[in-house]
Design a protein around this motif. Structure first.
Motif, short mmCIF file in Angstrom:
data_model
loop_
_atom_site.label_atom_id
_atom_site.label_comp_id
_atom_site.label_asym_id
_atom_site.label_seq_id
_atom_site.Cartn_x
_atom_site.Cartn_y
_atom_site.Cartn_z
N ASP A 74 0.84 -1.19 0.00
CA ASP A 74 0.00 0.00 0.00
C ASP A 74 0.88 1.25 0.00
OD1 ASP A 74 -1.99 1.84 0.27
OD2 ASP A 74 -2.32 1.46 2.42
N ALA A 78 6.87 1.06 5.45
CA ALA A 78 7.69 2.17 5.97
C ALA A 78 9.18 1.91 5.81
CB ALA A 78 7.35 2.42 7.44
N ASN A 113 18.94 2.48 -0.58
CA ASN A 113 19.97 2.42 0.46
C ASN A 113 20.57 1.00 0.46
OD1 ASN A 113 21.40 2.22 2.84
ND2 ASN A 113 19.84 3.20 4.11
N1 COA Z 1 3.87 4.67 1.27
C1 COA Z 1 2.88 5.46 1.70
N2 COA Z 1 2.77 5.89 2.97
C2 COA Z 1 3.72 5.50 3.83
C3 COA Z 1 4.80 4.69 3.44
C4 COA Z 1 4.85 4.26 2.11
N3 COA Z 1 5.84 3.47 1.65
N4 COA Z 1 5.57 4.48 4.51
C5 COA Z 1 5.03 5.13 5.53
N5 COA Z 1 3.92 5.74 5.11
C6 COA Z 1 3.00 6.56 5.91
C7 COA Z 1 3.01 6.21 7.36
O1 COA Z 1 2.08 5.20 7.64
C8 COA Z 1 2.63 7.51 8.02
O2 COA Z 1 1.26 7.68 7.92
P1 COA Z 1 0.43 8.41 9.11
O3 COA Z 1 0.97 9.81 9.18
O4 COA Z 1 -0.98 8.33 8.65
O5 COA Z 1 0.73 7.62 10.35
C9 COA Z 1 3.30 8.51 7.10
O6 COA Z 1 3.47 7.91 5.84
C10 COA Z 1 4.68 8.89 7.63
O7 COA Z 1 4.96 10.04 7.06
P2 COA Z 1 6.16 10.85 7.62
O8 COA Z 1 6.51 10.39 9.00
O9 COA Z 1 5.88 12.29 7.41
O10 COA Z 1 7.31 10.39 6.66
P3 COA Z 1 8.72 11.01 6.64
O11 COA Z 1 8.69 12.30 5.91
O12 COA Z 1 9.36 10.99 7.99
O13 COA Z 1 9.50 9.97 5.73
C11 COA Z 1 11.06 8.21 5.88
C12 COA Z 1 9.62 8.67 6.16
C13 COA Z 1 11.22 6.80 6.42
C14 COA Z 1 11.29 8.22 4.38
C15 COA Z 1 12.05 9.17 6.58
O14 COA Z 1 11.69 9.34 7.92
C16 COA Z 1 13.48 8.70 6.50
O15 COA Z 1 14.05 8.63 5.45
N6 COA Z 1 14.10 8.46 7.66
C17 COA Z 1 15.49 8.03 7.69
C18 COA Z 1 15.58 6.61 7.28
C19 COA Z 1 16.99 6.21 6.99
O16 COA Z 1 17.78 6.95 6.48
N7 COA Z 1 17.28 4.97 7.32
C20 COA Z 1 18.52 4.36 7.02
C21 COA Z 1 19.53 4.65 8.04
S1 COA Z 1 21.09 4.06 7.51
#
Ligand code: COA
Length: 331
Positions: free
Chosen positions: A30, A156, A287
């Motif tokens: 989704d 996520a 990544n």
């Molecule tokens: N498709 C659609 N919706 C998604 C989703 C996807 N693949 N993954 C998560 N969501 C939803 C969540 O359920 C959440 O919904 P809600 O607000 O209704 O609960 C929402 O999107 C989350 O949005 P948000 O928290 O604003 O996203 P974000 O801008 O923080 O981006 C990441 C999420 C994971 C892309 C970001 O936090 C990130 O890149 N973090 C660092 C990760 C990283 O670098 N990891 C590796 C370390 S080496």
């Protein structure tokens, strides 16, 4: 005794042929291609096919790096694989890579796990061993099969990761002033829970219940990781520049860990260094953890983005949370 200087003699990389686009992922989970791209900058990733393992990918990258360095496996006396996805929990995948490549049995072979900072940790370790004069030619490889530890039902996380490998050959040099200028490593060990695999280790060996709960898969608190990642990358870059009296605008190219383009953009703003000085290829790979920096380095070099005499900055962060940076005067 004077220390030897250590240079990168060759680079190589490999990505599995199977490319999975955001559009394809959106058919099984989704999500939407736009969500993935706007939140991360990722458009597609390479994933292994059944039967292809971390050791196989490591061997491909290593062969390319050896050919580039004009050396053979027989020349290698140190082999380090940075990975959090070895073929087996034990033995070290470095030993499997040694055997598949035909590296001699007198070579030291070990794995190093610092997650996505792993390649820079391995570069620091191997370059110190070369500088000590006790080793002559090292293969330093970052290789990951993250598709095996990602929960493909967790939208996520699963959209962010890919598989691949990158390698460098390190040697002593007779050209003073070139090669690894310095490295800086660190970790925030109070944040281990932000990005981890909760079960399956020695403190809680896998059980039928833990597997049913998906606790053997990678779990991430995305927002918290994002904030700490920006801080860690900025600190790692700043510290090494200060340590070596280098101004940010003297850096010809930054090779950052390829996790999220928004993290790289934030670091670019903090360092006041424009985005065209940052090499970005995460749109095509996602990544790939410890493989991300050496893949980007190899692409940048082969694509003509790195020239003799350029000052190059590698910078990464990863689970732990670990961080690291390396300053290189390209030979
Ligand atoms: N498709 C659609 N919706 C998604 C989703 C996807 N693949 N993954 C998560 N969501 C939803 C969540 O359920 C959440 O919904 P809600 O607000 O209704 O609960 C929402 O999107 C989350 O949005 P948000 O928290 O604003 O996203 P974000 O801008 O923080 O981006 C990441 C999420 C994971 C892309 C970001 O936090 C990130 O890149 N973090 C660092 C990760 C990283 O670098 N990891 C590796 C370390 S080496």
């Amino acid at each position: 005794m004077p220390m030897n200087q250590c240079v990168i003699l060759g680079t190589g990389s490999y990505a599995p042929p199977r490319v999975v686009t955001n559009e394809e992922l959106a058919k099984t989970i989704d999500t939407s291609p736009e969500w993935i791209y706007t939140r991360s900058g990722i458009r597609e990733r390479h994933l292994t096919s059944p039967g292809e393992n971390t050791s196989d990918m490591a061997v491909h990258a290593a062969r390319a790096a050896l050919a580039d360095a004009k050396l053979t496996p027989a020349d290698i006396d140190l082999l380090v694989v940075a990975t959090l996805t070895p073929d087996l929990p034990m033995p070290a995948v470095a030993c499997q890579v040694q055997h598949k490549l035909g590296v001699p049995t007198h070579a030291a072979c070990f794995d190093l796990n610092a997650a996505c900072s792993g390649f820079i940790y391995a570069l620091d370790t191997a370059s110190a061993m070369i500088q000590s004069g006790r080793y002559k030619h090292a293969l330093v490889i970052g290789a990951e099969k993250l598709s095996a530890i990602v929960d493909w039902s967790d939208r996520a996380t699963c959209v962010l990761f890919g598989d691949g490998s990158g390698a460098v050959v390190l040697s002593r040099t007779t050209k003073p002033g070139f090669g690894i200028v310095g490295t800086k490593l660190g970790a925030y060990g109070d944040s281990t829970d932000l990005l981890c695999i909760p079960k399956g280790g020695s403190s809680c060996p896998a059980t039928a219940a833990s597997i049913a709960a998906g606790d053997h898969f990678l779990k991430m608190k995305g927002k918290e990781v994002f904030k700490l990642a920006v801080r860690a990358m900025d600190e790692a870059a700043r510290d090494i520049l200060e340590q070596h009296h280098v101004k940010a605008d003297q850096i010809a190219l930054v090779i950052p860990h390829q996790a999220n383009v928004r993290i790289i953009e934030a670091v670019s703003q903090y360092l006041e260094l424009p985005m065209d000085r940052f090499y970005v290829n995460l749109d095509r790979y996602g990544n790939t953890s410890s493989a991300s920096v050496p893949i980007a380095l190899d692409e940048a070099r082969r694509g003509g983005r790195i020239k003799h005499g350029d000052l190059i900055l590698l910078v990464a962060f990863g689970a732990g949370l670990t961080y690291g940076s390396a300053l290189i005067r390209w030979n």
